[in-house]
Design an enzyme around this catalytic site. Structure first.
Site, mmCIF file in Angstrom:
data_model
loop_
_atom_site.group_PDB
_atom_site.id
_atom_site.type_symbol
_atom_site.label_atom_id
_atom_site.label_comp_id
_atom_site.label_asym_id
_atom_site.label_seq_id
_atom_site.Cartn_x
_atom_site.Cartn_y
_atom_site.Cartn_z
ATOM 1 N N GLU A 78 0.583 -1.202 0.002
ATOM 2 C CA GLU A 78 -0.063 0.077 0.078
ATOM 3 C C GLU A 78 0.749 1.270 0.060
ATOM 4 O OE1 GLU A 78 -3.183 -0.049 -0.437
ATOM 5 O OE2 GLU A 78 -3.531 -2.045 -0.088
ATOM 6 N N ARG A 88 -17.456 -1.212 6.320
ATOM 7 C CA ARG A 88 -18.599 -2.068 5.504
ATOM 8 C C ARG A 88 -19.088 -2.985 6.542
ATOM 9 N NH1 ARG A 88 -18.230 -6.986 3.137
ATOM 10 N NH2 ARG A 88 -16.073 -6.910 3.606
ATOM 11 N N CYS A 141 -7.497 -2.230 8.295
ATOM 12 C CA CYS A 141 -6.053 -2.246 7.685
ATOM 13 C C CYS A 141 -5.378 -0.861 7.351
ATOM 14 C CB CYS A 141 -6.155 -3.310 6.494
ATOM 15 S SG CYS A 141 -6.083 -4.880 6.728
ATOM 16 N N HIS A 165 -1.424 -5.842 1.502
ATOM 17 C CA HIS A 165 -2.777 -6.595 1.477
ATOM 18 C C HIS A 165 -2.272 -8.028 0.832
ATOM 19 C CE1 HIS A 165 -5.818 -3.391 2.867
ATOM 20 N NE2 HIS A 165 -6.119 -4.586 3.153
HETATM 21 N N1 PCA Z 1 -7.957 -7.044 6.419
HETATM 22 C C1 PCA Z 1 -8.907 -6.038 6.709
HETATM 23 C C2 PCA Z 1 -8.874 -5.780 8.333
HETATM 24 C C3 PCA Z 1 -8.174 -6.805 8.543
HETATM 25 C C4 PCA Z 1 -7.751 -7.712 7.403
HETATM 26 O O1 PCA Z 1 -6.856 -8.775 7.475
HETATM 27 C C5 PCA Z 1 -9.087 -4.815 5.844
HETATM 28 O O2 PCA Z 1 -8.581 -4.838 4.641
HETATM 29 O O3 PCA Z 1 -8.998 -3.667 6.548
#
Ligand code: PCA
Length: 203
Positions: A78, A88, A141, A165
């Site tokens: 990111e 959400r 996240c 991610h």
């Molecule tokens: N993904 C979520 C929160 C925890 C995770 O592993 C997100 O993308 O916000």
């Protein structure tokens, strides 16, 4: 060099989260750097305190946080975290913020200090799909990425930090048609390649 790697616990009705499963399986040393692993809760108002406590205890040079992005087909470092939470779904404590600033007096956004382009190149060189993401969303996240940057701004000025991610695991998509996934072994390889790129870019 010491790198604190965090992984979220399962959320949103899933029984597993590839983030913590992959983080747990990382080697203790990558490209000469010491790897410290930390599970963090998918809870808006708790996760940053858990990371801060670990930063104080471990004094890492880098914090790399890992989270699941169900539906994405690649490992995605990111670029930016924004000062906004909008869930959400509720978090694991039942809290669902709507249009909430994370830090009312904080910056609108922070860029990561991590070399996202080099991380993408390294993951691709390992034979795995990767691209830069310019949005970490508005859920937990993005929240932890923003909060670690905020901690850097007010308390840990030499820290470098960022977020990546990763896709669902194959076991999470058995009932989800046309949904991409990546194996745990590939997650571990991809995260390791990204960490090696971070170590190589040490300033
Ligand atoms: N993904 C979520 C929160 C925890 C995770 O592993 C997100 O993308 O916000």
């Amino acid at each position: 060099m010491k790198i604190l790697v965090t992984g979220f616990d399962p959320f949103g009705g899933e029984t597993t989260n590839p983030a913590i499963e992959a983080v747990k399986r990382l080697p203790d040393k990558i490209a000469g750097a010491n790897i410290v692993k930390l599970e963090i809760p998918t809870v808006f108002n708790r996760c940053a305190e858990v990371v801060r406590t670990a930063i104080l205890a471990e004094q890492p040079d880098v914090v790399l946080s890992i989270g699941q992005a169900g539906g994405r087909a690649a490992l995605t470092p990111e670029l930016v975290a924004i000062n906004l939470s909008d869930g959400r779904i509720p978090d694991n404590a039942g809290y669902q913020p709507v249009d909430q600033p994370i830090q009312p007096a904080g910056a609108t956004a922070y860029f990561t200090q991590l070399p996202v382009k080099a991380m993408v190149r390294a993951i691709r060189a390992a034979g795995l799909p990767s691209r830069i993401s310019t949005t970490a969303g508005t859920y937990v996240c993005n929240h932890i990425m923003y909060q670690v940057q905020y901690l850097r701004a007010i308390e840990f000025p030499t820290l470098r930090a960022g977020f990546m991610h990763i896709p669902f695991l194959p076991s999470q998509v058995t009932d989800k048609p046309n949904t991409p996934s990546l194996s745990l072994a590939d997650d571990v390889r991809g995260i390791s390649a990204a960490i090696a790129a971070i170590v190589a870019e040490e300033v």
